[in-house]
Design an enzyme around this catalytic site. Structure first.
Site, PDB file in Angstrom:
ATOM      1  N   SER A  62       7.034  -8.563  -7.035  1.00 42.01           N
ATOM      2  CA  SER A  62       8.523  -8.221  -7.549  1.00 42.01           C
ATOM      3  C   SER A  62       8.286  -8.301  -9.317  1.00 42.01           C
ATOM      4  CB  SER A  62       9.550  -8.358  -7.240  1.00 42.01           C
ATOM      5  OG  SER A  62      10.078  -7.240  -7.250  1.00 42.01           O
ATOM      6  N   TYR A  72      16.268 -11.819  -2.266  1.00 41.67           N
ATOM      7  CA  TYR A  72      15.438 -11.764  -2.382  1.00 41.67           C
ATOM      8  C   TYR A  72      14.357 -11.571  -3.116  1.00 41.67           C
ATOM      9  CZ  TYR A  72      12.476  -6.518  -3.304  1.00 41.67           C
ATOM     10  OH  TYR A  72      11.188  -6.153  -3.636  1.00 41.67           O
ATOM     11  N   LYS A  99      10.475 -13.647  -3.830  1.00 38.61           N
ATOM     12  CA  LYS A  99       8.979 -13.304  -4.502  1.00 38.61           C
ATOM     13  C   LYS A  99       8.849 -13.625  -5.855  1.00 38.61           C
ATOM     14  CE  LYS A  99       9.271  -9.203  -2.437  1.00 38.61           C
ATOM     15  NZ  LYS A  99       7.947  -8.381  -1.550  1.00 38.61           N
TER      16      LYS A  99
HETATM   17  N1  NAP Z   1       9.951  -0.140  -3.900  1.00 39.97           N
HETATM   18  C1  NAP Z   1      10.541  -0.770  -4.709  1.00 39.97           C
HETATM   19  O1  NAP Z   1      10.796  -1.072  -6.297  1.00 39.97           O
HETATM   20  C2  NAP Z   1       9.919  -2.319  -5.321  1.00 39.97           C
HETATM   21  C3  NAP Z   1       9.506  -3.174  -6.030  1.00 39.97           C
HETATM   22  C4  NAP Z   1       8.990  -4.159  -5.970  1.00 39.97           C
HETATM   23  C5  NAP Z   1       8.097  -4.915  -4.924  1.00 39.97           C
HETATM   24  N2  NAP Z   1       9.013  -3.594  -3.956  1.00 39.97           N
HETATM   25  C6  NAP Z   1       7.516  -4.729  -2.971  1.00 39.97           C
HETATM   26  O2  NAP Z   1       7.011  -2.953  -2.440  1.00 39.97           O
HETATM   27  C7  NAP Z   1       6.990  -3.563  -1.223  1.00 39.97           C
HETATM   28  C8  NAP Z   1       7.097  -2.537  -0.144  1.00 39.97           C
HETATM   29  O3  NAP Z   1       7.791  -1.789  -0.685  1.00 39.97           O
HETATM   30  P1  NAP Z   1       8.706  -0.154  -1.025  1.00 39.97           P
HETATM   31  O4  NAP Z   1       9.429  -0.166  -1.793  1.00 39.97           O
HETATM   32  O5  NAP Z   1       7.332   0.819  -0.266  1.00 39.97           O
HETATM   33  O6  NAP Z   1       9.373  -0.105   0.858  1.00 39.97           O
HETATM   34  P2  NAP Z   1       9.583   1.605   1.780  1.00 39.97           P
HETATM   35  O7  NAP Z   1       8.856   1.996   1.322  1.00 39.97           O
HETATM   36  O8  NAP Z   1      11.063   0.815   2.436  1.00 39.97           O
HETATM   37  O9  NAP Z   1       8.137   0.906   2.826  1.00 39.97           O
HETATM   38  C9  NAP Z   1       8.225  -0.043   3.563  1.00 39.97           C
HETATM   39  C10 NAP Z   1       7.116   0.167   4.774  1.00 39.97           C
HETATM   40  O10 NAP Z   1       7.143  -1.346   5.479  1.00 39.97           O
HETATM   41  C11 NAP Z   1       7.521  -1.674   7.284  1.00 39.97           C
HETATM   42  N3  NAP Z   1       8.040  -2.700   7.069  1.00 39.97           N
HETATM   43  C12 NAP Z   1       9.587  -2.897   6.936  1.00 39.97           C
HETATM   44  N4  NAP Z   1       9.824  -3.483   7.236  1.00 39.97           N
HETATM   45  C13 NAP Z   1       8.513  -4.122   8.355  1.00 39.97           C
HETATM   46  C14 NAP Z   1       8.476  -5.545   9.629  1.00 39.97           C
HETATM   47  N5  NAP Z   1       9.685  -5.822   8.991  1.00 39.97           N
HETATM   48  N6  NAP Z   1       6.943  -5.404   9.861  1.00 39.97           N
HETATM   49  C15 NAP Z   1       6.336  -4.230   9.583  1.00 39.97           C
HETATM   50  N7  NAP Z   1       6.557  -3.201   9.221  1.00 39.97           N
HETATM   51  C16 NAP Z   1       7.827  -3.061   8.248  1.00 39.97           C
HETATM   52  C17 NAP Z   1       7.670  -0.008   6.980  1.00 39.97           C
HETATM   53  O11 NAP Z   1       8.154   0.795   7.976  1.00 39.97           O
HETATM   54  P3  NAP Z   1       8.528   0.686   9.404  1.00 39.97           P
HETATM   55  O12 NAP Z   1      10.328   0.862   9.011  1.00 39.97           O
HETATM   56  O13 NAP Z   1       8.137   1.226  10.028  1.00 39.97           O
HETATM   57  O14 NAP Z   1       8.442  -1.025  10.142  1.00 39.97           O
HETATM   58  C18 NAP Z   1       7.346   1.041   5.816  1.00 39.97           C
HETATM   59  O15 NAP Z   1       6.301   1.612   6.466  1.00 39.97           O
HETATM   60  C19 NAP Z   1       7.762  -4.746  -0.407  1.00 39.97           C
HETATM   61  O16 NAP Z   1       7.585  -5.697  -0.407  1.00 39.97           O
HETATM   62  C20 NAP Z   1       8.888  -4.802  -1.619  1.00 39.97           C
HETATM   63  O17 NAP Z   1       9.630  -5.490  -1.773  1.00 39.97           O
HETATM   64  C21 NAP Z   1       9.082  -2.698  -3.388  1.00 39.97           C
END
Ligand code: NAP
Length: 263
Positions: free
Chosen positions: A147, A160, A164
């Protein structure tokens, strides 16, 4: 790669994307499958996972696996190699954020969960993938999802962001140790409109845009395209790198309102 195929093609390669049923992971699975890879996605909720897999053109395989549980990781990696015969690309995408508040207010349990799912899992899945055949792949590539918060402080999500920052370091460390066989890179997204980040963008989108030179929040495809680049031969001489994909937030002058572009 098939002779003459463009370097972004992944025909014949096998990719495993953790957290592939929603958000960035789902968009990444779609991008990798679109480039010709055979893809496996994981998540916890079976119904959503199946629906996501079926929603990708050509279909992808799926297996329920909690990223933080060692036995689930082993099962998912075994499933992938049994199903497709190899493992070439691992995308460590899952993260969690069970606590929102001042850093000193976090409990041990919340801190341990954040470190276990966000950091330790990326190491463990890479260890298992390496042993299961990643090290034999002629195109081995690991992409970790960090992130942009790895590079600055933000109130309420301190631990968090600390995890990262750890991912950025782990990426460089593993790049050093796994080369020349496997490349290891990361993406560091800025704010993307997903469920995980809802508390950060809902009701404050204008404030976020004001910090963002490119004048909008990120889309999941903005990140997925970068993961495809890092997973494919497009980036064949890049390893240990964390690519920031944030619409310019890290570069922005914080005294300027980027929501009001200069005329
Ligand atoms: N969105 C942002 O602004 C942002 C910014 C920087 C970095 N990121 C990073 O991007 C990555 C993805 O985030 P996202 O925003 O795409 O999240 P998201 O839309 O909430 O999707 C999360 C995905 O991961 C699965 N998941 C969550 N916890 C899990 C676990 N313990 N074991 C297995 N599967 C799990 C969820 O399905 P289930 O709930 O069914 O398990 C879902 O498929 C993360 O590493 C996050 O830190 C996101």
């Amino acid at each position: 790669m098939t002779a003459g195929a463009p370097p972004w093609r992944l025909d014949g390669r096998v990719a495993l994307v953790t957290g592939g049923s929603a958000g960035i992971g789902l968009a990444t699975a779609r991008a990798l499958a679109g480039a010709g890879a055979r893809v496996v996605i994981t998540a916890r909720n079976e119904e959503r996972l199946r629906a996501a897999a079926e929603g990708i053109d050509g279909g992808v395989a799926w297996i329920v696996a909690h990223a933080g549980r060692p036995e689930d990781a082993a099962r998912a990696i075994e499933f992938t190699t049994e199903r497709f015969g190899s493992l070439d690309i691992l995308v460590n995408n899952v993260a969690t954020n069970p606590y929102f508040g001042p850093t000193l207010g976090i409990t041990d349990e919340q801190a341990m969960k954040t470190m276990s799912v966000n950091q330790l899992a990326a190491l463990r899945w890479t260890q298992l993938a390496w042993d299961a055949g990643l090290k034999e792949s002629p195109h081995g590539s690991v992409v970790n999802v960090a992130s942009v918060g790895a590079f600055f402080t933000r109130r309420n999500i301190g631990i968090y962001n600390m995890t990262k920052a750890g991912i950025v370091h782990l990426t460089a460390q593993l790049a050093d140790e796994l080369g020349p066989r496997v490349r290891v890179n990361a993406v560091a997204p800025g704010l993307i409109k997903t469920e995980l980040a809802r508390a950060l963008w809902e009701k404050r989108e204008a404030a976020v845009v004001a910090m963002t030179p490119l004048g909008r929040l990120g889309e999941v495809t903005d990140v997925a395209n970068a993961v495809l680049f890092l997973a494919s031969d497009m980036s064949s001489w890049i390893t240990g790198h964390t690519m920031v994909i944030d619409g310019g937030v890290l570069a922005a002058d914080p005294t300027v309102d980027h929501g009001k572009p200069v005329s």
